[in-house]
Design a protein around this motif. Structure first.
Motif, PDB file in Angstrom:
ATOM      1  N   MET A   1       0.850  -1.187   0.000  1.00 32.41           N
ATOM      2  CA  MET A   1       0.000   0.000   0.000  1.00 32.41           C
ATOM      3  C   MET A   1       0.887   1.238   0.000  1.00 32.41           C
ATOM      4  SD  MET A   1      -3.155   0.823   0.069  1.00 32.41           S
ATOM      5  CE  MET A   1      -4.163   2.208   0.355  1.00 32.41           C
ATOM      6  N   PHE A   2       0.522   2.220  -0.757  1.00 32.26           N
ATOM      7  CA  PHE A   2       1.306   3.438  -0.847  1.00 32.26           C
ATOM      8  C   PHE A   2       0.819   4.451   0.181  1.00 32.26           C
ATOM      9  CE2 PHE A   2      -2.008   3.142  -3.988  1.00 32.26           C
ATOM     10  CZ  PHE A   2      -2.741   4.281  -3.780  1.00 32.26           C
ATOM     11  N   ASP A   3       1.721   5.362   0.591  1.00 35.00           N
ATOM     12  CA  ASP A   3       1.393   6.365   1.591  1.00 35.00           C
ATOM     13  C   ASP A   3       0.961   7.648   0.903  1.00 35.00           C
ATOM     14  OD1 ASP A   3       1.090   7.784   3.893  1.00 35.00           O
ATOM     15  OD2 ASP A   3       3.206   7.794   4.438  1.00 35.00           O
ATOM     16  N   LEU A   4      -0.301   7.999   1.006  1.00 30.51           N
ATOM     17  CA  LEU A   4      -0.822   9.189   0.343  1.00 30.51           C
ATOM     18  C   LEU A   4      -0.428  10.480   1.058  1.00 30.51           C
ATOM     19  CD1 LEU A   4      -4.447   8.017  -0.521  1.00 30.51           C
ATOM     20  CD2 LEU A   4      -2.497   8.196  -2.062  1.00 30.51           C
ATOM     21  N   LYS A   5      -0.172  10.421   2.367  1.00 30.53           N
ATOM     22  CA  LYS A   5       0.108  11.628   3.139  1.00 30.53           C
ATOM     23  C   LYS A   5       1.405  12.327   2.757  1.00 30.53           C
ATOM     24  CE  LYS A   5      -2.670  10.828   7.189  1.00 30.53           C
ATOM     25  NZ  LYS A   5      -2.716  10.909   8.633  1.00 30.53           N
ATOM     26  N   LYS A   6       2.279  11.677   2.076  1.00 29.19           N
ATOM     27  CA  LYS A   6       3.544  12.288   1.669  1.00 29.19           C
ATOM     28  C   LYS A   6       3.476  12.867   0.266  1.00 29.19           C
ATOM     29  CE  LYS A   6       6.292   9.312   4.598  1.00 29.19           C
ATOM     30  NZ  LYS A   6       7.370   8.340   4.665  1.00 29.19           N
ATOM     31  N   LYS A   7       2.295  12.894  -0.303  1.00 29.31           N
ATOM     32  CA  LYS A   7       2.152  13.338  -1.695  1.00 29.31           C
ATOM     33  C   LYS A   7       1.455  14.700  -1.757  1.00 29.31           C
ATOM     34  CE  LYS A   7       1.868   8.573  -3.253  1.00 29.31           C
ATOM     35  NZ  LYS A   7       3.193   8.431  -3.771  1.00 29.31           N
ATOM     36  N   GLU A   8       1.979  15.566  -2.631  1.00 34.19           N
ATOM     37  CA  GLU A   8       1.393  16.878  -2.840  1.00 34.19           C
ATOM     38  C   GLU A   8       0.262  16.768  -3.857  1.00 34.19           C
ATOM     39  OE1 GLU A   8       2.873  21.432  -3.260  1.00 34.19           O
ATOM     40  OE2 GLU A   8       4.112  19.894  -4.216  1.00 34.19           O
ATOM     41  N   VAL A   9      -0.830  17.503  -3.615  1.00 26.72           N
ATOM     42  CA  VAL A   9      -1.996  17.472  -4.487  1.00 26.72           C
ATOM     43  C   VAL A   9      -1.974  18.717  -5.371  1.00 26.72           C
ATOM     44  CG1 VAL A   9      -4.509  17.405  -4.587  1.00 26.72           C
ATOM     45  CG2 VAL A   9      -3.309  16.190  -2.765  1.00 26.72           C
ATOM     46  N   ILE A  10      -2.068  18.495  -6.688  1.00 30.64           N
ATOM     47  CA  ILE A  10      -2.043  19.586  -7.660  1.00 30.64           C
ATOM     48  C   ILE A  10      -3.272  19.473  -8.552  1.00 30.64           C
ATOM     49  CG2 ILE A  10      -0.787  20.624  -9.594  1.00 30.64           C
ATOM     50  CD1 ILE A  10       1.785  19.571  -8.292  1.00 30.64           C
ATOM     51  N   ASN A  11      -3.955  20.615  -8.726  1.00 31.34           N
ATOM     52  CA  ASN A  11      -5.137  20.671  -9.584  1.00 31.34           C
ATOM     53  C   ASN A  11      -4.680  20.923 -11.021  1.00 31.34           C
ATOM     54  OD1 ASN A  11      -7.673  20.939 -10.667  1.00 31.34           O
ATOM     55  ND2 ASN A  11      -8.175  22.816  -9.588  1.00 31.34           N
ATOM     56  N   ILE A  12      -5.017  20.022 -11.935  1.00 29.47           N
ATOM     57  CA  ILE A  12      -4.556  20.171 -13.319  1.00 29.47           C
ATOM     58  C   ILE A  12      -5.328  21.254 -14.074  1.00 29.47           C
ATOM     59  CG2 ILE A  12      -3.725  17.794 -13.445  1.00 29.47           C
ATOM     60  CD1 ILE A  12      -6.215  17.161 -15.174  1.00 29.47           C
ATOM     61  N   CYS A  13      -6.474  21.698 -13.532  1.00 29.04           N
ATOM     62  CA  CYS A  13      -7.258  22.732 -14.224  1.00 29.04           C
ATOM     63  C   CYS A  13      -6.584  24.097 -14.184  1.00 29.04           C
ATOM     64  CB  CYS A  13      -8.651  22.830 -13.622  1.00 29.04           C
ATOM     65  SG  CYS A  13      -9.645  21.372 -13.951  1.00 29.04           S
ATOM     66  N   ASP A  14      -5.912  24.406 -13.059  1.00 26.39           N
ATOM     67  CA  ASP A  14      -5.254  25.702 -12.934  1.00 26.39           C
ATOM     68  C   ASP A  14      -3.802  25.595 -12.445  1.00 26.39           C
ATOM     69  OD1 ASP A  14      -5.621  24.986 -10.299  1.00 26.39           O
ATOM     70  OD2 ASP A  14      -6.944  26.656  -9.795  1.00 26.39           O
ATOM     71  N   CYS A  15      -3.300  24.378 -12.345  1.00 30.19           N
ATOM     72  CA  CYS A  15      -1.927  24.088 -11.887  1.00 30.19           C
ATOM     73  C   CYS A  15      -1.659  24.596 -10.472  1.00 30.19           C
ATOM     74  CB  CYS A  15      -0.898  24.655 -12.853  1.00 30.19           C
ATOM     75  SG  CYS A  15      -1.002  23.941 -14.490  1.00 30.19           S
ATOM     76  N   LYS A  16      -2.698  24.761  -9.672  1.00 33.14           N
ATOM     77  CA  LYS A  16      -2.558  25.233  -8.300  1.00 33.14           C
ATOM     78  C   LYS A  16      -2.172  24.083  -7.378  1.00 33.14           C
ATOM     79  CE  LYS A  16      -4.937  27.641  -4.620  1.00 33.14           C
ATOM     80  NZ  LYS A  16      -6.146  28.321  -4.183  1.00 33.14           N
ATOM     81  N   LYS A  17      -1.196  24.351  -6.505  1.00 31.49           N
ATOM     82  CA  LYS A  17      -0.822  23.388  -5.477  1.00 31.49           C
ATOM     83  C   LYS A  17      -1.806  23.538  -4.330  1.00 31.49           C
ATOM     84  CE  LYS A  17       4.088  23.560  -6.529  1.00 31.49           C
ATOM     85  NZ  LYS A  17       5.440  23.822  -5.992  1.00 31.49           N
ATOM     86  N   LEU A  18      -2.522  22.474  -4.020  1.00 30.33           N
ATOM     87  CA  LEU A  18      -3.525  22.522  -2.969  1.00 30.33           C
ATOM     88  C   LEU A  18      -2.961  22.168  -1.605  1.00 30.33           C
ATOM     89  CD1 LEU A  18      -6.512  20.869  -4.862  1.00 30.33           C
ATOM     90  CD2 LEU A  18      -5.957  23.297  -4.635  1.00 30.33           C
ATOM     91  N   GLY A  19      -1.847  21.470  -1.569  1.00 29.28           N
ATOM     92  CA  GLY A  19      -1.238  21.059  -0.310  1.00 29.28           C
ATOM     93  C   GLY A  19      -0.968  19.565  -0.315  1.00 29.28           C
ATOM     94  N   PHE A  20      -0.721  19.052   0.868  1.00 27.18           N
ATOM     95  CA  PHE A  20      -0.439  17.633   1.025  1.00 27.18           C
ATOM     96  C   PHE A  20      -1.640  16.938   1.663  1.00 27.18           C
ATOM     97  CE2 PHE A  20       3.659  19.553   0.636  1.00 27.18           C
ATOM     98  CZ  PHE A  20       4.419  18.617  -0.033  1.00 27.18           C
ATOM     99  N   VAL A  21      -1.860  15.699   1.292  1.00 27.46           N
ATOM    100  CA  VAL A  21      -2.980  14.928   1.835  1.00 27.46           C
ATOM    101  C   VAL A  21      -2.820  14.832   3.348  1.00 27.46           C
ATOM    102  CG1 VAL A  21      -4.135  12.687   1.862  1.00 27.46           C
ATOM    103  CG2 VAL A  21      -3.234  13.598  -0.287  1.00 27.46           C
ATOM    104  N   GLY A  22      -3.870  15.226   4.070  1.00 26.28           N
ATOM    105  CA  GLY A  22      -3.850  15.141   5.526  1.00 26.28           C
ATOM    106  C   GLY A  22      -4.587  13.919   6.040  1.00 26.28           C
ATOM    107  N   ASP A  23      -5.586  13.482   5.289  1.00 26.51           N
ATOM    108  CA  ASP A  23      -6.394  12.350   5.717  1.00 26.51           C
ATOM    109  C   ASP A  23      -7.172  11.834   4.512  1.00 26.51           C
ATOM    110  OD1 ASP A  23      -7.413  10.462   7.443  1.00 26.51           O
ATOM    111  OD2 ASP A  23      -8.491  11.877   8.707  1.00 26.51           O
ATOM    112  N   VAL A  24      -7.806  10.704   4.668  1.00 26.89           N
ATOM    113  CA  VAL A  24      -8.686  10.154   3.636  1.00 26.89           C
ATOM    114  C   VAL A  24      -9.986   9.712   4.295  1.00 26.89           C
ATOM    115  CG1 VAL A  24      -6.845   9.375   2.097  1.00 26.89           C
ATOM    116  CG2 VAL A  24      -7.729   7.820   3.812  1.00 26.89           C
ATOM    117  N   GLU A  25     -11.061   9.734   3.536  1.00 24.10           N
ATOM    118  CA  GLU A  25     -12.335   9.155   3.962  1.00 24.10           C
ATOM    119  C   GLU A  25     -12.557   7.917   3.115  1.00 24.10           C
ATOM    120  OE1 GLU A  25     -15.550  11.917   3.622  1.00 24.10           O
ATOM    121  OE2 GLU A  25     -14.724  13.252   5.143  1.00 24.10           O
TER     122      GLU A  25
END
Length: 86
Positions: free
Chosen positions: A1-25
């Motif tokens: 299983m991969f660790d999502l919390k160490k990955k940065e989230v980027i929106n491809i629509c505007d190339c904005k960096k949203l931050g790093f995953v803090g949690d999942v539902e």
């Protein structure tokens, strides 16, 4: 299983960096991830508080790489959830 919390989230629509995953539902019935939760920028009313967080539906995830997660969110307002700064 991969660790999502160490990955940065980027929106491809505007190339904005949203931050790093803090949690999942996830769905407890089938164990599938339903949303990524990304804490937003710091809140002005508290040192450790957050002004908002992003609740990103997992269906909007385009690709998961070694360092980043690419998502396609056309309107950021649709995924923003205000946080309480008490």
């Amino acid at each position: 299983m991969f660790d999502l919390k160490k990955k940065e989230v980027i929106n491809i629509c505007d190339c904005k960096k949203l931050g790093f995953v803090g949690d999942v539902e996830f769905n407890p019935e089938n164990g599938c991830i339903t949303h990524l939760i990304v804490p937003g920028p710091g809140c002005l009313c508290g040192i450790f508080g957050r002004e908002k967080e992003y609740i990103i539906p997992f269906k909007d995830v385009c690709q998961i790489g070694d360092d980043i997660i690419l998502v396609e969110v056309k309107k950021l307002k649709d995924i923003e959830k205000p946080c309480k700064c008490d």
